[in-house]
Design a protein around this motif. Structure first.
Motif, PDB file in Angstrom:
ATOM      1  N   UNK A 102     -32.401 -94.010   6.556  1.00 15.90           N
ATOM      2  CA  UNK A 102     -31.637 -93.121   7.428  1.00 15.90           C
ATOM      3  C   UNK A 102     -32.429 -91.836   7.567  1.00 15.90           C
ATOM      4  N   UNK A 103     -32.696 -91.463   8.808  1.00 15.12           N
ATOM      5  CA  UNK A 103     -33.500 -90.276   9.107  1.00 15.12           C
ATOM      6  C   UNK A 103     -32.579 -89.162   9.599  1.00 15.12           C
ATOM      7  N   UNK A 104     -32.741 -87.999   9.000  1.00 14.17           N
ATOM      8  CA  UNK A 104     -31.990 -86.818   9.409  1.00 14.17           C
ATOM      9  C   UNK A 104     -32.954 -85.811  10.017  1.00 14.17           C
ATOM     10  N   UNK A 105     -32.458 -84.951  10.891  1.00 15.63           N
ATOM     11  CA  UNK A 105     -33.327 -83.962  11.539  1.00 15.63           C
ATOM     12  C   UNK A 105     -33.646 -82.800  10.601  1.00 15.63           C
ATOM     13  N   UNK A 106     -34.441 -83.101   9.581  1.00 18.51           N
ATOM     14  CA  UNK A 106     -34.836 -82.050   8.642  1.00 18.51           C
ATOM     15  C   UNK A 106     -36.275 -82.311   8.192  1.00 18.51           C
ATOM     16  N   UNK A 107     -36.718 -81.591   7.203  1.00 12.63           N
ATOM     17  CA  UNK A 107     -38.114 -81.697   6.750  1.00 12.63           C
ATOM     18  C   UNK A 107     -38.439 -83.057   6.149  1.00 12.63           C
ATOM     19  N   UNK A 108     -37.443 -83.854   5.785  1.00 10.25           N
ATOM     20  CA  UNK A 108     -37.681 -85.167   5.189  1.00 10.25           C
ATOM     21  C   UNK A 108     -37.839 -86.297   6.202  1.00 10.25           C
ATOM     22  N   UNK A 109     -37.736 -86.017   7.485  1.00 14.14           N
ATOM     23  CA  UNK A 109     -37.812 -87.083   8.491  1.00 14.14           C
ATOM     24  C   UNK A 109     -39.131 -87.848   8.391  1.00 14.14           C
ATOM     25  N   UNK A 110     -40.243 -87.139   8.312  1.00 13.09           N
ATOM     26  CA  UNK A 110     -41.546 -87.802   8.208  1.00 13.09           C
ATOM     27  C   UNK A 110     -41.649 -88.654   6.960  1.00 13.09           C
ATOM     28  N   UNK A 111     -41.123 -88.135   5.859  1.00 12.80           N
ATOM     29  CA  UNK A 111     -41.132 -88.876   4.594  1.00 12.80           C
ATOM     30  C   UNK A 111     -40.351 -90.183   4.732  1.00 12.80           C
ATOM     31  N   UNK A 112     -39.219 -90.150   5.406  1.00 11.76           N
ATOM     32  CA  UNK A 112     -38.405 -91.353   5.553  1.00 11.76           C
ATOM     33  C   UNK A 112     -39.117 -92.396   6.414  1.00 11.76           C
ATOM     34  N   UNK A 113     -39.806 -91.953   7.458  1.00 12.77           N
ATOM     35  CA  UNK A 113     -40.566 -92.905   8.280  1.00 12.77           C
ATOM     36  C   UNK A 113     -41.718 -93.507   7.472  1.00 12.77           C
ATOM     37  N   UNK A 114     -42.388 -92.701   6.650  1.00 14.68           N
ATOM     38  CA  UNK A 114     -43.469 -93.238   5.795  1.00 14.68           C
ATOM     39  C   UNK A 114     -42.915 -94.239   4.792  1.00 14.68           C
ATOM     40  N   UNK A 115     -41.744 -93.948   4.231  1.00 20.66           N
ATOM     41  CA  UNK A 115     -41.124 -94.897   3.303  1.00 20.66           C
ATOM     42  C   UNK A 115     -40.741 -96.187   4.017  1.00 20.66           C
ATOM     43  N   UNK A 116     -40.269 -96.076   5.247  1.00 25.23           N
ATOM     44  CA  UNK A 116     -39.937 -97.283   6.021  1.00 25.23           C
ATOM     45  C   UNK A 116     -41.187 -98.121   6.254  1.00 25.23           C
ATOM     46  N   UNK A 117     -42.306 -97.466   6.558  1.00 24.45           N
ATOM     47  CA  UNK A 117     -43.568 -98.192   6.763  1.00 24.45           C
ATOM     48  C   UNK A 117     -43.989 -98.890   5.481  1.00 24.45           C
ATOM     49  N   UNK A 118     -43.893 -98.200   4.360  1.00 24.28           N
ATOM     50  CA  UNK A 118     -44.245 -98.791   3.073  1.00 24.28           C
ATOM     51  C   UNK A 118     -43.329 -99.970   2.751  1.00 24.28           C
ATOM     52  N   UNK A 119     -42.036 -99.796   2.976  1.00 21.39           N
ATOM     53  CA  UNK A 119     -41.089-100.895   2.732  1.00 21.39           C
ATOM     54  C   UNK A 119     -41.443-102.112   3.576  1.00 21.39           C
ATOM     55  N   UNK A 120     -41.748-101.887   4.848  1.00 20.76           N
ATOM     56  CA  UNK A 120     -42.083-103.004   5.724  1.00 20.76           C
ATOM     57  C   UNK A 120     -43.377-103.676   5.279  1.00 20.76           C
ATOM     58  N   UNK A 121     -44.357-102.895   4.864  1.00 17.36           N
ATOM     59  CA  UNK A 121     -45.612-103.477   4.390  1.00 17.36           C
ATOM     60  C   UNK A 121     -45.346-104.399   3.204  1.00 17.36           C
TER      61      UNK A 121
END
Length: 161
Positions: A102-121
């Motif tokens: 879940x991505x929120x409009x804050x400083x952690x948005x990029x981190x969440x997308x990177x975690x999603x990429x890692x999870x998918x990998x």
């Protein structure tokens, strides 16, 4: 009633429509919990699947899956923790494996997308013994601008390669 699902995306879309219609007040309140929302969402999806007729032994939360040689070489425990699994309808011997972000409009948005990429990998590197029908990373967000979504989508695709 189904005892497995054939298309995870369609099932999740139906769940989100149900959630929006039946739990709008909870959704609005959960927006303020930030990280807790992800856990609530997967639990709510699990309960919804059970309510749709999926037997309890055909869907579950928090599964530790064995990784293939490439994936295992990067993790000391040689496993990937998976948020949710459900038996595939088209082949009762196989499973859909799902991670939620879940991505929120804050400083952690990029981190969440990177975690999603890692999870998918890692999901793409599950061992054959896991009998994979499909793998999915479900990324949702609210009040996240188009630029952030597009940049995040590209990061997931690139990171999962």
């Amino acid at each position: 009633m189904p005892n497995a699902i054939s298309n995870l995306a369609e099932s999740f879309e139906a769940f989100m429509a149900w959630l929006s219609a039946n739990r709008a007040e909870e959704l609005a309140a959960l927006e303020h919990t930030v990280n807790g929302f992800e856990h609530w969402l997967r639990l709510e999806f699990w309960v919804w699947l059970l309510g749709e007729g999926i037997p309890q032994d055909e869907v579950g939360l928090e599964y530790r899956a064995e990784l293939d040689e490439k994936g295992a070489s990067l993790r000391p425990d040689k496993q990937k923790r998976i948020d949710l699994w459900v038996r595939a309808q088209s082949n009762k011997e196989r499973y859909h494996y799902v991670e939620f972000k879940v991505v929120f409009p804050n400083a952690n948005a990029g981190k969440m997308f990177r975690q999603a990429a890692s999870d998918l990998w890692y999901l793409r590197h599950l061992d054959k013994s896991q009998l994979v029908a499909s793998v999915s990373v479900v990324v949702i967000g609210r009040s996240v601008g188009d630029f952030v979504w597009e940049r995040g989508r590209k990061a997931i695709v690139k990171g999962a390669e």
